[in-house]
Design a protein around this motif. Sequence first.
Motif, PDB file in Angstrom:
ATOM      1  N   HIS A  85       9.959  11.066  38.271  1.00 33.06           N
ATOM      2  CA  HIS A  85      11.340  11.405  37.905  1.00 33.06           C
ATOM      3  C   HIS A  85      11.444  11.375  36.380  1.00 33.06           C
ATOM      4  O   HIS A  85      11.215  10.342  35.743  1.00 33.06           O
ATOM      5  CB  HIS A  85      12.305  10.401  38.546  1.00 33.06           C
ATOM      6  CG  HIS A  85      13.749  10.683  38.298  1.00 33.06           C
ATOM      7  ND1 HIS A  85      14.482  11.572  39.065  1.00 33.06           N
ATOM      8  CD2 HIS A  85      14.603  10.203  37.361  1.00 33.06           C
ATOM      9  CE1 HIS A  85      15.727  11.614  38.601  1.00 33.06           C
ATOM     10  NE2 HIS A  85      15.829  10.791  37.559  1.00 33.06           N
ATOM     11  N   ASP A 105      13.724  11.946  33.043  1.00 28.87           N
ATOM     12  CA  ASP A 105      15.117  11.956  32.587  1.00 28.87           C
ATOM     13  C   ASP A 105      15.224  12.566  31.197  1.00 28.87           C
ATOM     14  O   ASP A 105      14.802  11.961  30.217  1.00 28.87           O
ATOM     15  CB  ASP A 105      15.648  10.520  32.546  1.00 28.87           C
ATOM     16  CG  ASP A 105      15.822   9.943  33.940  1.00 28.87           C
ATOM     17  OD1 ASP A 105      16.602  10.519  34.717  1.00 28.87           O
ATOM     18  OD2 ASP A 105      15.168   8.935  34.256  1.00 28.87           O
ATOM     19  N   HIS A 123      15.387  15.624  35.759  1.00 27.02           N
ATOM     20  CA  HIS A 123      16.832  15.350  35.816  1.00 27.02           C
ATOM     21  C   HIS A 123      17.421  15.652  34.444  1.00 27.02           C
ATOM     22  O   HIS A 123      17.211  14.898  33.495  1.00 27.02           O
ATOM     23  CB  HIS A 123      17.011  13.877  36.219  1.00 27.02           C
ATOM     24  CG  HIS A 123      18.414  13.379  36.185  1.00 27.02           C
ATOM     25  ND1 HIS A 123      18.733  12.035  36.251  1.00 27.02           N
ATOM     26  CD2 HIS A 123      19.613  14.027  36.095  1.00 27.02           C
ATOM     27  CE1 HIS A 123      20.035  11.891  36.202  1.00 27.02           C
ATOM     28  NE2 HIS A 123      20.605  13.070  36.091  1.00 27.02           N
ATOM     29  N   MET A 138      20.132  15.708  31.831  1.00 26.96           N
ATOM     30  CA  MET A 138      21.426  15.168  31.394  1.00 26.96           C
ATOM     31  C   MET A 138      21.735  15.824  30.062  1.00 26.96           C
ATOM     32  O   MET A 138      21.721  15.195  29.004  1.00 26.96           O
ATOM     33  CB  MET A 138      21.328  13.642  31.274  1.00 26.96           C
ATOM     34  CG  MET A 138      21.365  12.956  32.637  1.00 26.96           C
ATOM     35  SD  MET A 138      20.677  11.291  32.589  1.00 26.96           S
ATOM     36  CE  MET A 138      18.948  11.678  32.801  1.00 26.96           C
ATOM     37  N   ASP A 164      19.980   7.595  42.276  1.00 28.48           N
ATOM     38  CA  ASP A 164      19.362   7.261  40.987  1.00 28.48           C
ATOM     39  C   ASP A 164      20.212   6.270  40.208  1.00 28.48           C
ATOM     40  O   ASP A 164      21.361   6.565  39.864  1.00 28.48           O
ATOM     41  CB  ASP A 164      19.225   8.581  40.197  1.00 28.48           C
ATOM     42  CG  ASP A 164      18.576   8.413  38.831  1.00 28.48           C
ATOM     43  OD1 ASP A 164      18.064   7.319  38.532  1.00 28.48           O
ATOM     44  OD2 ASP A 164      18.582   9.399  38.073  1.00 28.48           O
TER      45      ASP A 164
HETATM   46 ZN    ZN Z   1      17.510  10.127  36.465  1.00 25.09          ZN
END
Ligand code: ZN
Length: 217
Positions: A33, A35, A66, A68, A175
């Motif tokens: 994963h 970020d 992911h 953001m 998450d």
């Molecule tokens: Zn995340």
Amino acid sequence: MPHLVAPSLLSANFLNLEKDIAMLNQSEADWFHLDVMDGVFVPNISFGFPIIEKIRKATHKILDVHLMIVEPERYLERFKKAGADIISIHLEASRNPVDTLRTIKKLQAKAGIVINPGTPVNLLTDVIREVDMVLLMSVNPGFGGQSFIPGTIKKIEEVKDMIRTFQLDVMLEVDGGIDLQNAPSLVHAGVDILVAGNTIFASTDPSLTIHQLKSIC
Ligand code: ZN
Ligand code: DX5
């Protein structure tokens, strides 16, 4: 499907990423994963393309990216090229999420939609048919090592209901703040993918912790 475990590399040792990646490769971890934070959508900046490219070369496991970031549509192709298998965008960050999700799928990546703890599940109604995965944030995004927000359990049930009602083939990932104490209730509620950063990387034996997260039944 048995649940998957996706360690968040945000809590890995960036001075010796190779060692942590080797550990993950040998562990029962299913996905990586990753970020990505832009300092605008969230009050923190993490890493971008060069790091993802290097990670891509160091593992065969699935890269679950992911985003953001605001206006994710501007960078989809580059994340795919860098090695992303799954690209998740925040509902709160995209001007036209349906278009953005369709573009991700056109790029031959899996598409995920993410909502923050304060965003109600019913806002997913218009986009859930476009996605391979829903990602529920169980902390406010930006930092690893925060505490799990208990209200997430109710949202998990709401998403599961929505998937059932619309008869969709959509995975559910959670998450933020997941540990060995709260993980069983998430698995029992039907979560398909557990993301964990701090719980794994702050552990004295990270691959044992991954094993323990995987062994929940
Ligand atoms: Zn995340
Ligand atoms: C938070 C990130 C998470 C986070 C998880 O903004 O999206 O993936 O790194 O870390 P823990 O498990 O430490 O909450």
